[in-house]
Write a protein that holds these residues in place. Structure first.
Motif, PDB file in Angstrom:
ATOM      1  N   UNK A 325      42.623  21.297 -10.282  1.00  0.00           N
ATOM      2  CA  UNK A 325      43.245  19.972 -10.199  1.00  0.00           C
ATOM      3  C   UNK A 325      42.626  19.174  -9.058  1.00  0.00           C
ATOM      4  N   UNK A 326      41.292  19.130  -9.034  1.00  0.00           N
ATOM      5  CA  UNK A 326      40.609  18.367  -7.998  1.00  0.00           C
ATOM      6  C   UNK A 326      40.453  16.919  -8.394  1.00  0.00           C
ATOM      7  N   UNK A 327      39.665  16.645  -9.421  1.00  0.00           N
ATOM      8  CA  UNK A 327      39.417  15.267  -9.861  1.00  0.00           C
ATOM      9  C   UNK A 327      40.692  14.563 -10.325  1.00  0.00           C
ATOM     10  N   UNK A 328      41.477  15.162 -11.230  1.00  0.00           N
ATOM     11  CA  UNK A 328      42.710  14.467 -11.617  1.00  0.00           C
ATOM     12  C   UNK A 328      43.709  14.368 -10.475  1.00  0.00           C
ATOM     13  N   UNK A 329      43.760  15.378  -9.624  1.00  0.00           N
ATOM     14  CA  UNK A 329      44.674  15.327  -8.486  1.00  0.00           C
ATOM     15  C   UNK A 329      44.313  14.203  -7.529  1.00  0.00           C
ATOM     16  N   UNK A 330      43.011  14.008  -7.295  1.00  0.00           N
ATOM     17  CA  UNK A 330      42.568  12.918  -6.430  1.00  0.00           C
ATOM     18  C   UNK A 330      42.872  11.568  -7.063  1.00  0.00           C
ATOM     19  N   UNK A 331      42.731  11.470  -8.386  1.00  0.00           N
ATOM     20  CA  UNK A 331      43.066  10.219  -9.074  1.00  0.00           C
ATOM     21  C   UNK A 331      44.545   9.897  -8.919  1.00  0.00           C
ATOM     22  N   UNK A 332      45.383  10.903  -9.043  1.00  0.00           N
ATOM     23  CA  UNK A 332      46.830  10.695  -8.864  1.00  0.00           C
ATOM     24  C   UNK A 332      47.124  10.260  -7.437  1.00  0.00           C
TER      25      UNK A 332
END
Length: 357
Positions: A325-332
């Motif tokens: 959950x790196x890229x989606x977590x950063x987007x959130x």
């Protein structure tokens, strides 16, 4: 002090075992607890050494890597990073390994280029550290709650014989990295053949992207291809960025086309999800919908934010269904997501946002 990540290296080449051992043994927080020259030796050493992460050669003697991986993920699931040759056969087997539950892959080390080996070492270390954090049990069952029936697979195959060749007036954009090949497959499987054109940036090396596109073309209800410069974006088609090329969406007259670029790495990647998303924002604006899927790092988060700020419907994969959950977590974290959804729900949300249906 945090415990070291315990790694077992499985490869039939003594030279490769030595190189991987030297690279990982010199990395902070990583301990190579053993090596094995074939799956039978590996099986015994997994029991004796209890490693946290396994590196596994794709093609092995006595038992092939896929058979060993299938047995491992059934009996003793653990994070596995495949070590793959840059060949058509290596690419196909590696994609099968990811389907069976391998976390990620690295290419075989190139022994004739010092700078190449330095870059390789950084990539290998990053992927081992990432793999150690993955919840493998969740990975192997992440789509089980929303299976796709055999009858729907048959229907997709039948409908694939009548692809649309209409230019699309809407665009779906998808970006992913670690775990993304299987996540993208899940989304494409659930999109109907009349879906607006789809553009995809997946972090994948040159030589693997064509095999990935061909695999998606065989398995899903869309016409999927590796994007070529100047491709018209058509309804019912999906275009995957070639490895080591940026994919951009452009508008020429009344139609969308794919453009490829050889610009600098962006967020250490080419193709870059940020590059794709920003081009979609410029070319399509609110005629697009976009999703950022599982992946290590932050690539795509800012591009998704720019789409969101334009009023585009944007989606981030949720943490529970993501391998990383790196890229989606950063987007959130940046407020870039209109919705945060489990993987099985993303296709319908993208389609609904793009078509109103």
């Amino acid at each position: 002090m945090a415990e070291s990540i315990r790694v077992l290296i499985v490869d039939d080449s003594a030279l490769v075992r030595g190189i991987l051992s030297e690279i990982l043994g010199a990395a902070a927080g990583i301990e190579v607890v053993g090596t094995a020259e074939d799956p039978y030796v590996a099986r015994d050493r997994i029991k004796a050494l209890d490693p946290d992460v396994l590196t596994l050669d794709v093609e092995m003697p006595r038992m092939d890597g896929l058979t060993f991986l299938r047995n491992l993920m059934r009996l003793r699931p653990m994070p596995v990073v495949m070590v793959s040759s840059l060949t058509a056969r290596g690419a196909e087997v590696t994609l099968q390994a990811l389907e069976l539950g391998a976390v990620d892959f690295v290419r075989k080390p190139e022994l004739d280029r010092e700078q190449g080996l330095q870059d390789y070492a950084g990539e290998l270390i990053d992927k081992i550290r990432m793999a150690a954090k993955v919840r493998v049990r969740a990975l192997t069952n992440q789509t089980a709650s929303a299976p796709i029936s055999a009858s729907s697979v048959t229907e997709r195959i039948a409908r694939r014989t009548l692809p649309s060749f209409r230019a699309t007036d809407r665009v779906l954009a998808i970006g992913a990295s670690t775990g993304g090949t299987e996540a993208i497959k899940e989304v494409l499987l659930r999109l109907p053949p009349e879906t607006p054109g789809v553009v995809i940036a997946q972090h994948i090396p040159a030589g693997f992207s064509a095999a990935f596109a061909e695999r998606m073309n065989r398995q899903t209800g869309l016409v999927v291809k590796e994007a070529a410069d100047g491709d018209r974006v058509m309804t019912g088609h999906a275009y995957i960025a070639p490895g080591n090329r940026h994919l951009l969406l452009a508008r020429e007259g009344g139609r969308y086309v794919c453009r490829l670029g050889d610009g600098e790495l962006v967020n250490r990647h080419r193709p870059s999800v940020d590059v794709l998303f920003r081009s979609v924002a410029q070319a399509a604006g609110t005629h697009a919908s976009a999703a950022i899927l599982t992946g290590m790092g932050a690539d795509g988060a800012q591009g998704l934010k720019e789409l969101h700020d334009l009023g585009v419907h944007t989606i981030a994969q949720d943490e529970a269904s993501s391998v990383v959950w790196g890229m989606p977590g950063e987007a959130v974290k940046r407020g870039a997501a209109t919705e945060i959804l489990p993987l099985a729900d993303i296709a319908s949300a993208l389609y609904r946002a793009a078509t109103g249906r």
